[in-house]
Write a protein that holds these residues in place. Structure first.
Motif, mmCIF file in Angstrom:
data_model
loop_
_atom_site.group_PDB
_atom_site.id
_atom_site.type_symbol
_atom_site.label_atom_id
_atom_site.label_comp_id
_atom_site.label_asym_id
_atom_site.label_seq_id
_atom_site.Cartn_x
_atom_site.Cartn_y
_atom_site.Cartn_z
ATOM 1 N N LEU A 42 0.837 -1.189 -0.093
ATOM 2 C CA LEU A 42 -0.079 -0.073 0.032
ATOM 3 C C LEU A 42 0.828 1.517 0.009
ATOM 4 C CD1 LEU A 42 -2.888 0.738 -0.412
ATOM 5 C CD2 LEU A 42 -3.237 0.584 2.119
ATOM 6 N N PRO A 43 2.033 1.409 0.720
ATOM 7 C CA PRO A 43 2.725 2.484 0.693
ATOM 8 C C PRO A 43 3.235 2.721 -0.706
ATOM 9 C CG PRO A 43 3.167 1.628 2.810
ATOM 10 C CD PRO A 43 2.213 0.360 1.786
ATOM 11 N N LEU A 44 3.789 1.864 -1.326
ATOM 12 C CA LEU A 44 4.237 1.850 -2.564
ATOM 13 C C LEU A 44 3.429 2.288 -3.620
ATOM 14 C CD1 LEU A 44 6.662 1.693 -4.509
ATOM 15 C CD2 LEU A 44 6.434 -0.860 -4.563
ATOM 16 N N ALA A 45 2.235 1.642 -3.568
ATOM 17 C CA ALA A 45 0.914 2.294 -4.458
ATOM 18 C C ALA A 45 0.817 3.540 -4.138
ATOM 19 C CB ALA A 45 -0.270 1.229 -4.305
ATOM 20 N N PHE A 46 0.853 4.046 -3.036
ATOM 21 C CA PHE A 46 0.544 5.430 -2.783
ATOM 22 C C PHE A 46 1.626 6.334 -3.435
ATOM 23 C CE2 PHE A 46 -2.733 4.560 0.644
ATOM 24 C CZ PHE A 46 -3.556 5.447 0.106
ATOM 25 N N SER A 47 2.902 6.029 -3.367
ATOM 26 C CA SER A 47 4.048 6.474 -4.010
ATOM 27 C C SER A 47 3.851 6.741 -5.407
ATOM 28 C CB SER A 47 5.437 5.868 -3.509
ATOM 29 O OG SER A 47 5.480 6.070 -2.034
ATOM 30 N N ILE A 48 3.491 5.554 -6.087
ATOM 31 C CA ILE A 48 3.319 5.522 -7.294
ATOM 32 C C ILE A 48 2.367 6.561 -7.936
ATOM 33 C CG2 ILE A 48 2.530 4.178 -9.484
ATOM 34 C CD1 ILE A 48 3.988 1.727 -7.871
ATOM 35 N N ALA A 49 1.272 6.475 -7.213
ATOM 36 C CA ALA A 49 0.083 7.360 -7.543
ATOM 37 C C ALA A 49 0.481 8.732 -7.314
ATOM 38 C CB ALA A 49 -1.292 6.971 -6.575
ATOM 39 N N ARG A 50 1.199 8.973 -6.317
ATOM 40 C CA ARG A 50 1.590 10.495 -6.201
ATOM 41 C C ARG A 50 2.626 11.003 -7.177
ATOM 42 N NH1 ARG A 50 1.488 9.643 -0.568
ATOM 43 N NH2 ARG A 50 3.418 8.849 -0.790
ATOM 44 N N LEU A 51 3.615 9.962 -7.618
ATOM 45 C CA LEU A 51 4.372 10.488 -8.707
ATOM 46 C C LEU A 51 3.853 10.773 -9.997
ATOM 47 C CD1 LEU A 51 7.601 10.544 -9.020
ATOM 48 C CD2 LEU A 51 7.483 8.133 -9.545
ATOM 49 N N PHE A 52 2.727 10.044 -10.365
ATOM 50 C CA PHE A 52 1.990 10.066 -11.489
ATOM 51 C C PHE A 52 1.008 11.118 -11.429
ATOM 52 C CE2 PHE A 52 4.300 6.095 -12.711
ATOM 53 C CZ PHE A 52 5.151 6.427 -13.482
ATOM 54 N N ASP A 53 0.690 11.793 -10.234
ATOM 55 C CA ASP A 53 -0.395 12.563 -10.208
ATOM 56 C C ASP A 53 -1.801 11.911 -10.392
ATOM 57 O OD1 ASP A 53 -1.416 14.908 -8.993
ATOM 58 O OD2 ASP A 53 -1.585 15.845 -11.078
#
Length: 64
Positions: A42-53
């Protein structure tokens, strides 16, 4: 789980290594994510989502 990571990464003209460096993971992890062989934490999924806005739901879709 299906995802749009490769599509989003290529749109930004990033290599897998570029994306891996920004996420603090290995290039092999990015490759496994893109191929659907690995579901992110879940933390990695959030990081990916934030990175790609994007939202997590816009990037990841459950297999049916």
């Amino acid at each position: 789980m299906k995802n749009r990571i490769q599509e989003l990464r290529q749109h930004k003209k990033w290599s897998q290594a570029d994306l891996a460096a920004q996420l603090n993971v290995s290039r092999q992890t990015v490759n496994a994510l893109e191929r659907g062989r690995y579901d992110p934490s879940l933390p990695l999924a959030f990081s990916i989502a934030r990175l790609f806005d994007q939202t997590i739901e816009d990037i990841f879709q459950p297999d049916r």
